[in-house]
Each structure stands twice: as C-alpha cells, then as structure tokens.
Design an enzyme around this catalytic site. Sequence first.
Site, PDB file in Angstrom:
ATOM      1  N   GLU A  71      82.219  -2.624 -13.542  1.00  0.00           N
ATOM      2  CA  GLU A  71      82.742  -3.057 -12.250  1.00  0.00           C
ATOM      3  C   GLU A  71      84.181  -3.536 -12.413  1.00  0.00           C
ATOM      4  OE1 GLU A  71      81.565  -6.111  -8.637  1.00  0.00           O
ATOM      5  OE2 GLU A  71      79.994  -5.348  -9.959  1.00  0.00           O
ATOM      6  N   LYS A 245      74.055 -12.569  -8.152  1.00  0.00           N
ATOM      7  CA  LYS A 245      74.583 -11.288  -8.637  1.00  0.00           C
ATOM      8  C   LYS A 245      75.977 -11.486  -9.208  1.00  0.00           C
ATOM      9  CE  LYS A 245      76.755  -7.132  -8.324  1.00  0.00           C
ATOM     10  NZ  LYS A 245      78.210  -6.853  -8.404  1.00  0.00           N
ATOM     11  N   ASP A 261      69.426  -8.793 -24.792  1.00  0.00           N
ATOM     12  CA  ASP A 261      68.633  -8.122 -23.759  1.00  0.00           C
ATOM     13  C   ASP A 261      68.985  -8.679 -22.379  1.00  0.00           C
ATOM     14  OD1 ASP A 261      66.715  -7.014 -22.105  1.00  0.00           O
ATOM     15  OD2 ASP A 261      65.038  -7.397 -23.464  1.00  0.00           O
ATOM     16  N   HIS A 360      89.231  -7.253  -4.630  1.00  0.00           N
ATOM     17  CA  HIS A 360      88.408  -6.122  -5.051  1.00  0.00           C
ATOM     18  C   HIS A 360      89.176  -4.809  -4.938  1.00  0.00           C
ATOM     19  CE1 HIS A 360      84.325  -7.160  -6.176  1.00  0.00           C
ATOM     20  NE2 HIS A 360      84.373  -8.173  -5.323  1.00  0.00           N
TER      21      HIS A 360
END
Length: 410
Positions: A71, A245, A261, A360
């Site tokens: 991202e 998130k 993990d 962004h």
Amino acid sequence: MNKKFYQLTAEERLEALGLDESIKAFYACNQSKDSEQLIENYVTDYRLPEGILRNLQVDGQVYQVPMVTEEPSVIAAANNGASITNLGSAFITTQVGEPVLGGQILFDHVDYEELNRFVVDHVDDIFQAAKEAKPSMVSRGDGLEAVQLEDLTDHRAVLNLTVKTGKAMGANAMNTILEAVKMLFSSYEKNIVGAILTNAGHDAVVSVETKLPVAAVGGLEAAKKISALSTFGQVSPDRAVTENKGIFNGLAAVVLATGNDYRAVEAAGHAYASRDGKYRSLSKWMVDETAETLVGKIEMPLNIGVLGGAIAALPTAKKNLELLGNPTVEELKSVMLATGLANNLAALKAVSGRGIQAGHMKMQARTLAVQAGASGADIQTVANRLIKSPRIDQKTAEDILGAIENDTQN
C-alpha cells in the site's frame, strides 16, 4: 509411474500447468531454491516492496524499522506519525506481555466433574509428558507453565495449556506438547475433538503509549478533534474496523518483514478488540486534564518470535532483525505496536484535519504512473503532473506519459 503435482519440481509444475510461454518464463525467473522448500506446490516467488520507518524511538532506543507492504501511503504515514511523537515522549512500553502461548485439548459429550478429577489426579503426568515432548525448552527455562480445565456449555470442556516459549513464537512446540499430553487421555479418546494451539494470546498482552504536546498536531483544537475521532472507534464498530485496519497497516508490515505470522497477530488483535462483546479500536487518544498534552495508547496480545519458524528459512527476515539491532522478543513487540500507533496517529490527524484523500493520492499517483507504463525518471515526472491535474486516474496518467514521450521524440 506418474508423479503427483506436489512431487514435481517447480519447473515441472510450470510445464504441467500448460501455461503461456511468457507467463511460464516470468514465473521461472522469479523462482528461488530457498522458497521452494517452504510451501506446497511451489511455482514462484511473489515479491512485495520493503521500506524503512526511520528513527522510531521506543523506550529510549532508536530503531530503523523494516516494513513490507504493497500500500503506497503506509510507510509515509508511519514516518509521519513517528516524527510527531518524537516531539513528545516518543513511545513507551507500559505493559510487557509474557512470552507464552496457549493450547487446547477439546472434549465433547463429556462429564466435566469426572474429567476434572482425572486432570487433578494426573496433573504431574501432564507436566512430565510435556517435558519429555520438548526437553530442550525445559533446559532453557521454558515449557509448560499451567494447566486448567474449562467448563463449556452442553457437556463440552477444554483443557487449556500455557507454555512459555522464550525467543520463538512456539507454534510447532505447542502442538508437539499437545499431542504428547493427549496420549494421557486415551480413556477419553472418543470424546476428544482435537488438540491445537490457540492464537488468542490472553497472557501476551502488550501496551505502548505516547504523550505529545498538542502543538505537535496543530494545537488544542486539532488535538481535540483527534481525541473525538478516536472516541468514535470505541463506540462505532464500523469506525473501529477502519481504525484497526490502519493500525495493522503498520503493525503487520513489521510482522511480515521479520518473518512472523501476521495472520495470527491480526486474528488475536481482532479478538481482543471484541473482548467485551463489542468490537472497538485497539487504540485510544485523549487530551489530558492540562489541555496541553495528547495521550495515545495501544494494547493487544502479541505472540511473535525472533528465531525459529519461517524466520530460519527467510534470509531477508534474519537480515531485517539485524537491521533492528537483533531485538529481544519483548523489544520487537514494542516496536511493532509503536509502529501501529504511529500509523494510527497519522491517519487520525489526516481524517480529522484536511482529509485522508490528499495524502493518499500523492502516493497513488506514482502507482498510476507505473500502471500507465512509465519507467525510470518518468514515473515521478508523471506523478508530479498527475497530482496537479483536475483528475487523478490511469487515463490521465497515460495522457501525461504520452505527452512526455512526444516531447522527447520532438
């Protein structure tokens, strides 16, 4: 005799798939012998970019933090958030989770009282079986620490084992111990549904906080907006999902970079976010009573390691741990949480201020430039012009690139 697909070499699998030559050549040139041994039916390496979070300060120590993510804005946001916290206390660990992992033997159609008497009578045998299953763990001071039988509904019960894992995450060790302990319950064989570790991490909760002057985020009103937005993450599950998130944008990028993990870490985090029956953000931000300081805190379980597991088989993961200064398990946990909180701060500041989209799109512009076919120095040139254009999309990027190429030819 024909081989099964999993028995083929990576090259033979590509042949067996009947792929177009261009696809086959692409997969073949990205193969590696190290990766071939890690997974079933291996055909190629899927590569992700790695960047650096510079000068993250945690507990008085400065780290250069590797982050693996696809991202565009994640690493920029982490650096932004970390640089803001450096104007205050930086990050401080307030709770260090134990290096322990839980495991469960699951019983169905069982009389709890009867099973509990069996456990009490054989608790020494359980510890001995665990010791014999993993003597190396015991020799270094780790191993089985606690046994507890839990009564569930409808004649179900769970034998919970707590194992101190030390420097490793300990998944394989836990499952080995569970299999050994399960053998003691042969008289309950028909009642045992399974024996498997749990990634819940109840005893591995870590907390990190930061305190910074409100001026660092633009003043008292800006700090109040960050605090108000954070509150929505505590009362609105939909907002909490997005906030978590954003936290995992940074946190999971470090987990992945260090060979740990990230699926287990995220699952434990989301479960912890729902621990009181309502899904909430893992972080909290508030302006303190002096109205001069913005305080941020993050808390969640972390079961990770600095050796063993995939780390041993991933050369880049081992080098990334060296880049971090070969941290202890506890230090790495704090670095991971601090990174997540840095990303969280940057996101909250943007959303409560000018909005998230502007930042962004600056990052997205480079991605669009690549998608349009730009390469080398043209990528940044296209991105710069794209940001200034009325529309930021791939078609506009293609038009800009076409104009650049025409200028070059002329």
